[in-house]
Design an enzyme around this catalytic site. Structure first.
Site, PDB file in Angstrom:
ATOM      1  N   ASP A  48      48.236 -31.011 -38.845  1.00 51.80           N
ATOM      2  CA  ASP A  48      49.324 -31.800 -39.423  1.00 51.80           C
ATOM      3  C   ASP A  48      50.591 -30.994 -39.681  1.00 51.80           C
ATOM      4  OD1 ASP A  48      48.510 -34.557 -39.911  1.00 51.80           O
ATOM      5  OD2 ASP A  48      46.987 -33.734 -41.249  1.00 51.80           O
ATOM      6  N   LYS A  73      39.418 -23.209 -24.426  1.00 53.57           N
ATOM      7  CA  LYS A  73      39.792 -22.641 -23.134  1.00 53.57           C
ATOM      8  C   LYS A  73      38.880 -23.259 -22.082  1.00 53.57           C
ATOM      9  CE  LYS A  73      42.299 -19.637 -22.550  1.00 53.57           C
ATOM     10  NZ  LYS A  73      43.710 -19.783 -22.144  1.00 53.57           N
ATOM     11  N   SER A  74      39.447 -23.696 -20.978  1.00 52.74           N
ATOM     12  CA  SER A  74      38.634 -24.370 -19.958  1.00 52.74           C
ATOM     13  C   SER A  74      37.534 -23.459 -19.414  1.00 52.74           C
ATOM     14  CB  SER A  74      39.509 -24.891 -18.823  1.00 52.74           C
ATOM     15  OG  SER A  74      40.143 -23.829 -18.147  1.00 52.74           O
ATOM     16  N   SER A  75      37.808 -22.170 -19.301  1.00 51.80           N
ATOM     17  CA  SER A  75      36.784 -21.242 -18.796  1.00 51.80           C
ATOM     18  C   SER A  75      35.584 -21.170 -19.733  1.00 51.80           C
ATOM     19  CB  SER A  75      37.378 -19.841 -18.613  1.00 51.80           C
ATOM     20  OG  SER A  75      38.350 -19.865 -17.594  1.00 51.80           O
ATOM     21  N   LEU A  76      35.820 -21.298 -21.044  1.00 54.25           N
ATOM     22  CA  LEU A  76      34.714 -21.298 -22.010  1.00 54.25           C
ATOM     23  C   LEU A  76      34.004 -22.647 -22.021  1.00 54.25           C
ATOM     24  CD1 LEU A  76      36.342 -19.299 -24.948  1.00 54.25           C
ATOM     25  CD2 LEU A  76      34.692 -18.482 -23.241  1.00 54.25           C
ATOM     26  N   THR A  95      40.086 -23.265 -38.838  1.00 53.80           N
ATOM     27  CA  THR A  95      38.632 -23.190 -38.746  1.00 53.80           C
ATOM     28  C   THR A  95      38.208 -23.800 -37.420  1.00 53.80           C
ATOM     29  OG1 THR A  95      38.226 -23.192 -41.130  1.00 53.80           O
ATOM     30  CG2 THR A  95      36.469 -24.047 -39.748  1.00 53.80           C
ATOM     31  N   LEU A  96      37.295 -23.107 -36.745  1.00 54.98           N
ATOM     32  CA  LEU A  96      36.769 -23.540 -35.450  1.00 54.98           C
ATOM     33  C   LEU A  96      35.358 -24.070 -35.632  1.00 54.98           C
ATOM     34  CD1 LEU A  96      37.850 -20.306 -33.561  1.00 54.98           C
ATOM     35  CD2 LEU A  96      39.077 -22.491 -33.575  1.00 54.98           C
ATOM     36  N   GLU A  97      35.056 -25.206 -35.041  1.00 56.94           N
ATOM     37  CA  GLU A  97      33.725 -25.806 -35.086  1.00 56.94           C
ATOM     38  C   GLU A  97      33.035 -25.453 -33.767  1.00 56.94           C
ATOM     39  OE1 GLU A  97      35.424 -29.705 -37.478  1.00 56.94           O
ATOM     40  OE2 GLU A  97      35.303 -29.703 -35.300  1.00 56.94           O
TER      41      GLU A  97
END
Length: 192
Positions: free
Chosen positions: A119, A101-104, A127-129
């Site tokens: 894919d 998100k651009s705000s983050l 999973t978020l890095e």
């Protein structure tokens, strides 16, 4: 071609794209907002002198839970793995892009280092890095909007989908933050 909100709604209604749970308010003009789940995979950075990509990282990390009323504090320079609340499933003719998100981003929170591509054939939570590039700690709350996913049409349906046995897909069906399984690429790579 990037799918518009109208095309995303149609694909969701037809079951071609699965986002579960989904709130209609999260559908943006050309993307869908995703939310942070409770589990965070943190690394014991001082337990080993280095990360050996040929070895499993299971012993180097541990899961912690974000409580309803307390944030997880991501300190400057920290790197952890999180997960989306939403389960995502893609058909054979679409790929997806995960973006922050651009705000983050404007406060220094990065949600992926390199794993922003999803894919065709993918099924599971993403999973978020998570990295903090700011000079101050950042609070992460369970259920907060953490990123957005957009969908792109392929020129033709893919022949080999993510999750197929031939590809040896490592993360199909994951439901929580999953540490790197890169070490599996070294199983059968000895001298011929």
């Amino acid at each position: 071609m990037v799918l518009s909100d109208k095309s995303i709604k149609t694909a969701l209604a037809e079951g071609r794209i699965v986002i579960d749970p989904i709130d209609a308010e999260d559908i943006q003009p050309a993307s869908v907002d995703l939310h942070l789940d409770r589990q965070i995979l943190v690394f014991g950075n001082h337990e080993q002198p280095y990360i050996d990509v040929k070895e499993s990282l299971e012993s180097l990390s541990r899961l912690v839970q974000i409580e309803d009323d307390k944030p997880f504090i991501l300190h400057p320079g920290d790197f952890v793995l999180g997960s989306t609340v939403e389960n995502i499933e893609l058909p054979e003719d679409l790929v997806a892009r995960l973006e922050g998100k651009s705000s983050l981003g404007r406060i220094g929170l990065v949600i992926h280092s390199t794993a922003g591509f999803v894919d065709p054939g993918w099924k599971g939570n993403l999973t978020l890095e998570l990295s903090n590039l700011a000079r101050l700690p950042i609070t992460l709350y369970y259920g907060m909007k953490i990123g957005q996913i957009s969908f792109l049409a392929l020129t033709t349906p893919a022949e080999r989908l993510y999750g197929s046995e031939a590809l040896g897909s490592k993360y199909q069906g994951q439901t929580s933050p999953t540490a790197s399984r890169f070490h599996q690429d070294f199983k059968n790579t000895g001298p011929a």
